[in-house]
Design an enzyme around this catalytic site. Sequence first.
Site, mmCIF file in Angstrom:
data_model
loop_
_atom_site.group_PDB
_atom_site.id
_atom_site.type_symbol
_atom_site.label_atom_id
_atom_site.label_comp_id
_atom_site.label_asym_id
_atom_site.label_seq_id
_atom_site.Cartn_x
_atom_site.Cartn_y
_atom_site.Cartn_z
ATOM 1 N N ASP A 135 0.946 -1.172 -0.167
ATOM 2 C CA ASP A 135 -0.116 0.110 -0.105
ATOM 3 C C ASP A 135 0.836 1.189 0.156
ATOM 4 O OD1 ASP A 135 -2.530 1.263 0.372
ATOM 5 O OD2 ASP A 135 -1.742 1.944 2.263
ATOM 6 N N GLU A 154 1.439 -0.673 -5.279
ATOM 7 C CA GLU A 154 0.667 0.451 -5.613
ATOM 8 C C GLU A 154 1.350 1.790 -5.853
ATOM 9 O OE1 GLU A 154 -3.391 2.844 -3.525
ATOM 10 O OE2 GLU A 154 -1.712 2.279 -2.321
#
Length: 695
Positions: free
Chosen positions: A450, A479
């Site tokens: 993330d 990400e």
Amino acid sequence: MHHPGPPRFATVGESVELAPRRPDPGMAAEWRLLERPAASTATLDGGPVCHLEPDTSGVYRAELTTTDSTHEQIIRAFPAVTETIRFSVTEDDFDGEDIAVADRAVVIGKFNDFTMGTHWAERDGDEWVLEADLPPGTHHAIFSFDGSFESTATDEVTVEGPGRPRIELTSATEDGSLVVSADTHAAPSGSEPAVEFYLDGRDALEESAVSIHGDDLRVPRDALPETARVHAVAVSERHSVADTLVVEHGRENESADTGATVSVSRPADPPAWAGDATIYEIFVRSFAGETVDTTFEAIERRVPYIESLGVDVVWLTPVQASPTRHGYHITDFFDTATDLGTREEFESLVDRLHDAGIRVVFDLVINHTSRDHPAFQLHRTGVPEYADYYERVPAERDVSDVDWAGEDAPGYYFNWTRIPNLNYDSLDVRRWMLDVVDEWRDVVDGFRCDVAWGVPHGFWKEVRERVKADDPEFLLLDETVPRDAAFAENEFDVHYDTDLFDTLRDIGTGEEPASALFEALDATAEHGYPDRAGHMRYVDNHDEDRYIDECGAAPLRAAVGATFTLPGTPMIYAGQERGVEQQRGTMRWHDGDSALTDFHRRLVALRADHAALRAPGVHPVPHTVETGASDGVVAYERTDGDETLVIVLYFGDGTASVSLDSAVGDTDLLSGTPVGSDGTIAVGDVVVVPATRER
């Protein structure tokens, strides 16, 4: 060993973070600059973690001294290719009503890592204007008056110029020497690149033993140490992502007759299975249904459904302790959320998925913590041991309405005031997050990382070597939004393809023709991604409005068909296949779209059965649209050398009649139904037909 890792490659003006690996909190460590280009005045601040900002192109050599060893780090800085651009918006561009205008507006974008308070647009007549020096590519800026995102305006500017070249290293043995050869590819609109080779300071390979001739590096086998790493970059107007080979010299196998064995590996390549896989993302707390709570046990009981889809990988959104439904505000990195279940129940779910032949990807959140994490509370209340755990910025840079205690504010991205950024200049934080990596890497098969763009490159390089040392098949998915090829340099295996995602949205809303997907694919090379890099192709995820809600049901099927018939790793976001319209809506078990579910199952199976759909390369197929919306049709060819398939997608309503400029079969492999003859086919969404002659 605290060596900081491989050589680093950057552009002038780009800050390069330098840090010891395997840090011991409190360890004594100091950096100094041994060498810099003649025109440079750059310095290092001397701490255990420091930042070099190259001010002149050339080679910088830094030295890290710890209590038990000394290490050298090479930093190669290349000229920055930038242009001064102008972002501007007017009051009419803002999307809110009754906005309170001001003389200046805060601006965020990739150029400042979406950080509030660093860039301000000043009012110039009816406009708010910001100038910035940016590299070639398309850049977006978000303007806000108060940082709340209640009302925003956006602008987009394209800087013309070459993309990044690419490079791939290969090796061979010739006349008692190891020869490493560089195969380079010029960037679109760029000139032919030269090659620069670099050795690794962790190895005992002496520069005097190496000879370089053009695009080849040669070293006698008897001069090879037990391990040698060779790095290279392609250099033209811009520099490439570096490629790396690791050479293992097996002296223990040496004999007078055979000599020592030499093996060569490619540490930056993704695991082979990733290119063949289909990922299924589960937003955990909406998966079980309307009237029952989602738990690990509840998901485990639904594994037969996941198995029936034919997917190979399940990515679970965060499962660690968190006060939020989405789970990204973590309060304990080492335990599971109590509402989801115990650690043992989580591992039972993983085991059940493994029994079904499905790998598990864990959502690794290490850019930030929850504001309610004890570490942040101790940090903000002045407990000395936690003083450097989080980023701190001057209070005047903070645009939130939070009354932060003290003369500073935490660092955070966007308007995410509840998830303050960790400070990777702290050895304590680096050790803490490496412990988090170690805690979960043996439980699962990969990490989806993330806010990967918020964590330093050097740390990701360390994480990669750490997890791959024991399990080369472990997956690292980044990400990084928008995508950035720098994260392919010995960091991540598979990358979000934001270009295709955005383009499929634009096609679905009618803003772009269906053929625009070819430009999206070309952007991969423009960015400079290595040919071997993996890319996740998707139409939905938990951070975006659903495609079906934004574009409609008819374009959805064509868009999903694109993700399964183009090169890359397709991803299904749970509920996409059931017709869920809400971004994080509850899974529609009893009232979902069964035909759409079957459509997804057939796409998964088709891709698994036909290697041509998993091979690299896409070739547009000339065609004529006889009936239907011509801009809604795109056709292309996929081949693995043994089989050639033609794919036709239709993003419009109803059925299009499409005449192909090649002979194809008359039966759709996806549906098993006839689609026409004589090269004219009927396509409602996705048709896949075999080519019947070579083109």
